[in-house]
Write a protein that holds these residues in place. Structure first.
Motif, PDB file in Angstrom:
ATOM      1  N   LEU A   1      -2.029   7.309   5.358  1.00 33.95           N
ATOM      2  CA  LEU A   1      -1.963   6.988   6.796  1.00 33.95           C
ATOM      3  C   LEU A   1      -0.590   7.333   7.363  1.00 33.95           C
TER       4      LEU A   1
ATOM      5  N   MET B   1      -0.101   4.123  17.091  1.00 31.78           N
ATOM      6  CA  MET B   1       1.207   3.458  17.012  1.00 31.78           C
ATOM      7  C   MET B   1       2.087   3.871  18.201  1.00 31.78           C
TER       8      MET B   1
ATOM      9  N   GLY C   1       6.523  12.698  13.048  1.00 28.98           N
ATOM     10  CA  GLY C   1       7.951  13.014  13.197  1.00 28.98           C
ATOM     11  C   GLY C   1       8.560  13.511  11.904  1.00 28.98           C
TER      12      GLY C   1
ATOM     13  N   ARG D   1       0.842  -1.220   0.000  1.00 24.56           N
ATOM     14  CA  ARG D   1       0.000   0.000   0.000  1.00 24.56           C
ATOM     15  C   ARG D   1       0.866   1.255   0.000  1.00 24.56           C
TER      16      ARG D   1
ATOM     17  N   SER E   1       5.288   4.793   6.988  1.00 28.89           N
ATOM     18  CA  SER E   1       6.566   4.060   7.027  1.00 28.89           C
ATOM     19  C   SER E   1       6.316   2.584   6.814  1.00 28.89           C
ATOM     20  N   ASP E   2       7.264   1.944   6.162  1.00 21.99           N
ATOM     21  CA  ASP E   2       7.215   0.484   6.055  1.00 21.99           C
ATOM     22  C   ASP E   2       7.442  -0.077   7.462  1.00 21.99           C
ATOM     23  N   LEU E   3       6.425  -0.772   7.967  1.00 20.02           N
ATOM     24  CA  LEU E   3       6.497  -1.228   9.356  1.00 20.02           C
ATOM     25  C   LEU E   3       7.632  -2.229   9.586  1.00 20.02           C
ATOM     26  N   ASN E   4       8.057  -2.913   8.530  1.00 22.48           N
ATOM     27  CA  ASN E   4       9.191  -3.838   8.695  1.00 22.48           C
ATOM     28  C   ASN E   4      10.472  -3.050   8.976  1.00 22.48           C
TER      29      ASN E   4
ATOM     30  N   VAL F   1      -5.930   5.439   0.849  1.00 17.32           N
ATOM     31  CA  VAL F   1      -5.584   5.942   2.183  1.00 17.32           C
ATOM     32  C   VAL F   1      -4.265   6.707   2.190  1.00 17.32           C
TER      33      VAL F   1
ATOM     34  N   LEU G   1       2.906   6.947  18.838  1.00  9.93           N
ATOM     35  CA  LEU G   1       3.825   7.948  18.281  1.00  9.93           C
ATOM     36  C   LEU G   1       3.124   9.294  18.120  1.00  9.93           C
TER      37      LEU G   1
ATOM     38  N   VAL H   1      -2.523   8.268  12.051  1.00  9.48           N
ATOM     39  CA  VAL H   1      -2.730   7.109  12.943  1.00  9.48           C
ATOM     40  C   VAL H   1      -1.649   7.014  14.023  1.00  9.48           C
ATOM     41  N   HIS H   2      -0.784   8.019  14.075  1.00 10.15           N
ATOM     42  CA  HIS H   2       0.391   7.950  14.956  1.00 10.15           C
ATOM     43  C   HIS H   2       0.044   7.547  16.394  1.00 10.15           C
TER      44      HIS H   2
ATOM     45  N   ALA I   1       3.780   1.805   1.219  1.00  8.50           N
ATOM     46  CA  ALA I   1       4.538   2.128   2.430  1.00  8.50           C
ATOM     47  C   ALA I   1       5.946   2.569   2.028  1.00  8.50           C
TER      48      ALA I   1
ATOM     49  N   GLY J   1       2.808   8.403   8.157  1.00 11.62           N
ATOM     50  CA  GLY J   1       3.742   9.204   7.360  1.00 11.62           C
ATOM     51  C   GLY J   1       3.133   9.613   6.021  1.00 11.62           C
TER      52      GLY J   1
END
Ligand SMILES: CCCC(=O)SCCNC(=O)CCNC(=O)[C@H](O)C(C)(C)COP(=O)(O)OP(=O)(O)OC[C@H]1O[C@@H](n2cnc3c(N)ncnc32)[C@H](O)[C@@H]1OP(=O)(O)O
Length: 309
Positions: A156, A184, A189, A72, A112-115, A154, A186, A180-181, A74, A158
Motif C-alpha cells: 500500500l 491520504m 512521492g 504491517r 510510510s509509518d503513519l506515526n 498488501v 497525496l 492509496v495516496h 510500515a 509507499g
C-alpha cells in the motif's frame, strides 16, 4: 547532469580503462537530488522501529526483507535510513546477480509509518523525506542486479511505490497492490508515479492512481503491473507449490543463470537503453560490452564451441 550521473552508476564497478576515465570525468552524485543527506538521516533516525534485513546468498541472489510486522511492515524513519545503507552494500556486491524484495510475516509493506508521517507533516520535512526516498529507490532500481518484488498480503502507498523500484513483480494469491495516496490526500512521492507510467503506460497509471484501485493478481497481470502469479503454498496434505519465497527464487533463477559479470552487464545495457538518450545509451552499451568481451565467460563459451539449439 542526470544523464552523466546515470552513466556513472551504470558503469560503476567496472574496471576497463575507458570506464575508469569516464568515471573520473563524471564525478557527480549518482542520486537524482542534491540535499543535505546527514540532516535528513538524523531526522529520520528519530523515528525508530523495525529493520531492513539483507541476506546475500552464495547463489548470487540476495533477499531484502522489509521487517516491521507489528505495523504491517510500515516504513519507520530508521528503516528508510537502513534501506539506503543496504542499497549501498548491494551496489558493491560484485558476486551479485539477483535480488528479491519482500516483506516479513506474509505481507509486503503498508507504506510510510503513519506515526512518523504525522510527526513530519510540515512541507520542509516532507520534501526532504521525499528526496531521500527518491534517491534510494532510484539507486535500488539501478542496481546491476535483476530484481523482483515478491508481493504477499498488501503493498500500500509507499509499499506499492517500492514494488515499482524492482525490475519485476510477482504476486501471491490474495495479495494486492494499491496506490492509496489519493485517499491520504497525496500523490506518490517516492518516484512511484514516474516508474508506474514506465511500467504500465500513462492510461493505466492514471486509472491506478486516480481510482486508488485495489489491484489483485489477475488485474495486475492484465495491466502489466505484475509479471506472474504464484501458486498457493503447499498445504499439510502435500498439495500446492513451495513457499512464496522459494517460488520467487525459482522464477528469478530462470533469469539469473550464468556468470555474475555477464548478468550485471545485461542489466546495465537495459538500464542504459531505458534511461538514456539513444546516443548516450549506445556509448554506454559500447563501454559495458568492453567489460565482457574477451572476459572469462566469453572465453569459456568460445572454447566450449557452444551450440544454441
Ligand atoms: C509517500 C508515501 C505515502 C504512504 O505510504 S502513506 C501510508 C499509506 N498506508 C496506509 O495508510 C496504511 C493504513 N493501514 C491499513 O490500511 C491497514 O492497517 C492494513 C495495512 C490494510 C492492514 O490491515 P489489518 O491486517 O487489518 O491490520 P491492522 O489494521 O489491525 O494493522 C495492524 C497494526 O499495524 C498498524 N499499521 C498498519 N499500517 C500502518 C502504517 N502504514 N503506519 C503505522 N502503523 C500501521 C495498525 O495501526 C495496527 O496497529 P495496532 O495493532 O492497532 O497498534
Amino acid at each position: 547532469m542526470v544523464v552523466f550521473a546515470v552513466r556513472k552508476q551504470l558503469l560503476s564497478g567496472s574496471s576497463c580503462g575507458a570506464c575508469t576515465r569516464l568515471l573520473l570525468l563524471l564525478r557527480k552524485s549518482s542520486g537524482i537530488h542534491n540535499f543535505n543527506q546527514e540532516e535528513i538521516t538524523e531526522k529520520l533516525q528519530a523515528f525508530p522501529g523495525g529493520s531492513i534485513d539483507l541476506l546475500k546468498q552464495e547463489s548470487g541472489v540476495a533477499v531484502l526483507t522489509v521487517n516491521n510486522p507489528s505495523r504491517r511492515n510500515a516504513f519507520s524513519g530508521s528503516m528508510m535510513v537502513e534501506l539506503e545503507q543496504k542499497v549501498s552494500q548491494l551496489e558493491s556486491w560484485t558476486q551479485g546477480k539477483g535480488l528479491i524484495v519482500c516483506g516479513a510475516g506474509g505481507t509486503f509493506c503498508s507504506g510510510s509509518d503513519l506515526n512518523a508521517v504525522r510527526a513530519i507533516a510540515n512541507p520542509q520535512d516532507g520534501m526532504k523525506m521525499c528526496m531521500f526516498m527518491q534517491n534510494t529507490l532510484t539507486r535500488l532500481l539501478r542496481l546491476p542486479l535483476i530484481s523482483v518484488a515478491l508481493v504477499e498480503g498488501v503493498a500500500l502507498g509507499g509499499g506499492a511505490e517500492l514494488t515499482t523500484a524492482c525490475d519485476f513483480r510477482l504476486m501471491a494469491p490474495g495479495s494486492l497492490i494499491q496506490f492509496v495516496h489519493k485517499h491520504m490526500g497525496l500523490v506518490p512521492g517516492w518516484g512511484g508515479a514516474a516508474r508506474l507510467v514506465r511500467i504500465v503506460g500513462s492510461r493505466s497509471a492514471l486509472k491506478l492512481l486516480a481510482g486508488a484501485v485495489k489491484a489483485g493478481p489477475e488485474l495486475s497481470l492484465q495491466m502489466g503491473l505484475t509479471d506472474g502469479i504464484l501458486e498457493a503454498p503447499q498445504r499439510p496434505d502435500g498439495d500446492g507449490a513451495g513457499s512464496a519465497l522459494q517460488q520467487a527464487e525459482d522464477w528469478l533463477g530462470l533469469h539469473t543463470a550464468g556468470a555474475a559479470p555477464v548478468l550485471q552487464a545485461v542489466k546495465k545495457v537495459v538500464l542504459a537503453g531505458g534511461e538514456l538518450p539513444l546516443s548516450e545509451a549506445l556509448r554506454a552499451e559500447k563501454d559495458v560490452f568492453g567489460t565482457v568481451w574477451g572476459g572469462p565467460a566469453n572465453l569459456q563459451a568460445l572454447a566450449s564451441k557452444a551450440k544454441h539449439r
